[in-house]
Each structure stands twice: as C-alpha cells, then as structure tokens.
Design a protein around this motif. Structure first.
Motif, PDB file in Angstrom:
ATOM      1  N   GLN B 119      38.383  43.114  36.058  1.00  0.00           N
ATOM      2  CA  GLN B 119      39.750  42.705  35.717  1.00  0.00           C
ATOM      3  C   GLN B 119      40.579  42.542  36.990  1.00  0.00           C
ATOM      4  O   GLN B 119      41.309  41.570  37.150  1.00  0.00           O
ATOM      5  CB  GLN B 119      40.421  43.790  34.852  1.00  0.00           C
ATOM      6  N   GLN B 120      40.462  43.510  37.879  1.00  0.00           N
ATOM      7  CA  GLN B 120      41.228  43.486  39.126  1.00  0.00           C
ATOM      8  C   GLN B 120      40.881  42.241  39.949  1.00  0.00           C
ATOM      9  O   GLN B 120      41.763  41.561  40.483  1.00  0.00           O
ATOM     10  CB  GLN B 120      40.916  44.761  39.910  1.00  0.00           C
ATOM     11  N   LEU B 121      39.582  41.930  40.015  1.00  0.00           N
ATOM     12  CA  LEU B 121      39.151  40.749  40.774  1.00  0.00           C
ATOM     13  C   LEU B 121      39.700  39.465  40.159  1.00  0.00           C
ATOM     14  O   LEU B 121      40.146  38.561  40.857  1.00  0.00           O
ATOM     15  CB  LEU B 121      37.624  40.675  40.817  1.00  0.00           C
ATOM     16  N   ARG B 122      39.644  39.406  38.829  1.00  0.00           N
ATOM     17  CA  ARG B 122      40.154  38.215  38.132  1.00  0.00           C
ATOM     18  C   ARG B 122      41.634  38.031  38.440  1.00  0.00           C
ATOM     19  O   ARG B 122      42.108  36.920  38.609  1.00  0.00           O
ATOM     20  CB  ARG B 122      39.966  38.359  36.614  1.00  0.00           C
ATOM     21  N   GLN B 123      42.358  39.147  38.468  1.00  0.00           N
ATOM     22  CA  GLN B 123      43.792  39.074  38.765  1.00  0.00           C
ATOM     23  C   GLN B 123      44.052  38.534  40.153  1.00  0.00           C
ATOM     24  O   GLN B 123      44.930  37.693  40.356  1.00  0.00           O
ATOM     25  CB  GLN B 123      44.426  40.463  38.641  1.00  0.00           C
ATOM     26  N   ILE B 124      43.275  39.019  41.109  1.00  0.00           N
ATOM     27  CA  ILE B 124      43.437  38.556  42.493  1.00  0.00           C
ATOM     28  C   ILE B 124      43.133  37.060  42.569  1.00  0.00           C
ATOM     29  O   ILE B 124      43.862  36.292  43.194  1.00  0.00           O
ATOM     30  CB  ILE B 124      42.520  39.360  43.447  1.00  0.00           C
TER      31      ILE B 124
END
Lengths: 197, 197
Positions: B119-124
């Motif tokens: 999720q964090q990577l997708r946000q970035i």
C-alpha cells in the motif's frame, strides 16, 4: 468429442494456474492447491501435467502463440512502415491488457523456466526486436521518422506496450482506446511526419 | 566507528541478498544460503535481519530512497515543465540502469511484501504519477505539449523509464546516453515544441 472435452478440461486447469500464479507467484502455487481449487483428484491433474513447471511452460507458450502469431501476420502484410508500427504496438498493448494476468506472469516468472525455454523466448523476442527496428530504419530512410538510435527506440516502445498490464485498470478507459493512444505515442516518439499526399 | 562497521556489514548482507534474489527469486533465496555465501554464522545474520522478508523490505526501502529523493528535488526546483520532465525521466532511467538488480527485484517481488508495505509503495507511485501528470498538463496549457490524455502519457513514459533494466546491456551504449535518449523520447511522445525564444 473426447479430445474436445480433454482440451476443455486442460484449459480449465491452465486458467486456474494462471489465476494462482499471477496472484501468489509460481513458488507458492502447488499442485495440491490446484487440485483443491479445481476440486479434482491428483491423478486427474497429473494426467494432464507432470508438474507445475510443465504448466508454467504451457502458459508461456500460450502467450507466445497469441503475440507472435498476430505480429507475424502484420509483418508479412504489404503495408507502410508507419502503419505496421501503429498496428503492432496497438496489438501488443491490446493483448497485454486483455490477458493481463498472463502478461504479468510472462514478465515475472521467467527465472523459473528451464534454461532452454528461456533461450527460446529470448530468440523470439530478439527476432521481433530486429524486425521492428528494420521498420523504424525504413521510415528514417524514407524521411518520415527522425530518431537517433532505432534499436533503443524499439526497446523503449516495446517497454511501453508490454508493461501496460501493470498499470491498466478497467476504470481508466476501454482497452482499445488506451492501446490506440500508446500506438500514437510510439509514432510521436519517432517524430513521425505524414508523407506528402 | 562501531556503528560504521555495523553499517558496512549490513550493506554487505543486503548486497548479497540483492544478488541472490535477482538471480534466483525471493522464494529460492534462504537465510541459510545467505550465510553460506557470506561465510557468516546464522546468529550473526539474525542479529541484523529477523527473516528474509525484513531483507526484502530493506531492499524496497533502498530503491524508494534512491528514486524518490532525486525526483522530489527536481519537482521542488524552479524550472520549466519540459526541463523537469527531461530531468525526471533521465534520472529514473539512469538509476534503473545503475541499480539494475534492485530494479528487477522492485518490479518482480512485490507480491512477497506485506500488504501495508505494498500500500505504501502504491501511494508513493501514485503521488509521483500525479505530480508528473501535472507537469504535462502545465505544458499542454502553455501550448508546448500536445497530448490527449496526460495520465496515460505519464504511465506510458514511466513504463519506458522503469523497464529499461530488463533490456539494457552495458555493450549497448553508456547508461547516460541511453537515459538521455529515453528522456528525449518522453518529450517527443508529448509532441514537445520549443517555446519561441
């Protein structure tokens, strides 16, 4: 009839394998899990595939069959290089969207293939790279494209067309519109100028 | 001094993990194999990483640190959109070539990350997509770009810049030349016309 039923069952197995591998990766996909999801016995599954590696090879062969066949037909056609480029890129982008899960497997599980299969895939890709580069060179020669390095241009265009499966979501836009835009980008990238009519 | 040595050893472990994972995949990479290759004991290795998932997360964090930091700096600069686009694409392509093995892992092992990390990577990535799309929109508004769908253009350009690690070979051309050509392709794709000076 018997053969058709066998083919139908085989396709069911492959579809389930595609689903499992694309979601969980090749290593977490087991023959046991496949049997469980398909609600079939192990002897039944093994009567179609000796092991999961055979299944992975079958998935790769399927992708190659879909993409190479269509592209070879376009290459053989009598058509202008700019049209062939638009058609090939549009075709590649379309199938990468339509068989999104197979495309993801194709790009991610290569290291789980036997060496001779990998070699074979590289050869097929290199052949396509060569043919596409020739189309660009022809266009440069005819003065309709302007690009410094046709090989790097080829590889960059194929990156665009092949990786669309990673970001495409159906709520973006219909597949054919996205594919056609990517085909236009490919011609833009080559600084395509229309021929004087 | 002590901390520096610890950092040095930690980096040795990460480098070996990158090598193993990029060549054999995450699932065939084991803590045992890492100890063997590094010629260290298991307690030593575990004093740095609890398990191989922690190592994978560390590799992703490293990639994000490298790419985001450089791109955020370019975004913050006072510069014209066309220059920022050229610089961002060139930067992304360069690091994807320079840390080719990490890039390959980044694009292939995502499904082995815990859900919150994904999720964090997708946000970035989405943040970067948004900022880049704004640059294209600004250029369209100023009349220097001509593109129908800035979002699809962004995603296509990033595909080009991010997947270069798959085809780049050092015998092609030096990394900076390939990266600069890809940056030029990005501007071509947007049908960039220079401003009247």
């Amino acid at each position: 009839m018997k053969q058709k039923i066998r083919d139908f069952k085989k396709n069911q197995i492959i579809d389930e394998a595609i689903d499992l591998i694309s979601n969980h990766g090749f290593h977490l996909t087991t023959m046991d899990k496949l049997c469980e999801n398909l609600q079939v016995s192990k002897p039944f599954l093994y009567s179609y595939f000796d092991n999961k590696h055979a299944l992975l090879i079958e998935i790769y062969d399927r992708m190659v069959a879909i993409s190479s066949k269509g592209i070879e037909e376009i290459l053989k056609d009598r058509d202008l290089p700019e049209n062939k480029i638009r058609r090939i890129v549009g075709y590649l982008a379309t199938i990468n969207i339509e068989v999104q899960a197979i495309s993801a497997i194709y790009m991610q599980e290569e290291k789980n293939l036997p060496e001779d299969k990998r070699q074979q895939l590289r050869q097929i890709e290199r052949h396509l790279d060569d043919e596409f580069t020739k189309l660009i060179e022809a266009g440069v020669h005819e003065g309709i494209f302007e690009v410094e390095n046709p090989r790097i241009a080829t590889l960059s265009i194929f990156s665009m067309a092949r990786w669309v499966h990673r970001w495409y979501r159906p709520d973006h836009l219909p597949a054919e519109i996205v594919a056609s835009q990517i085909a236009t980008y490919a011609l833009n990238l080559l600084r395509y100028r229309q021929r004087p009519s």
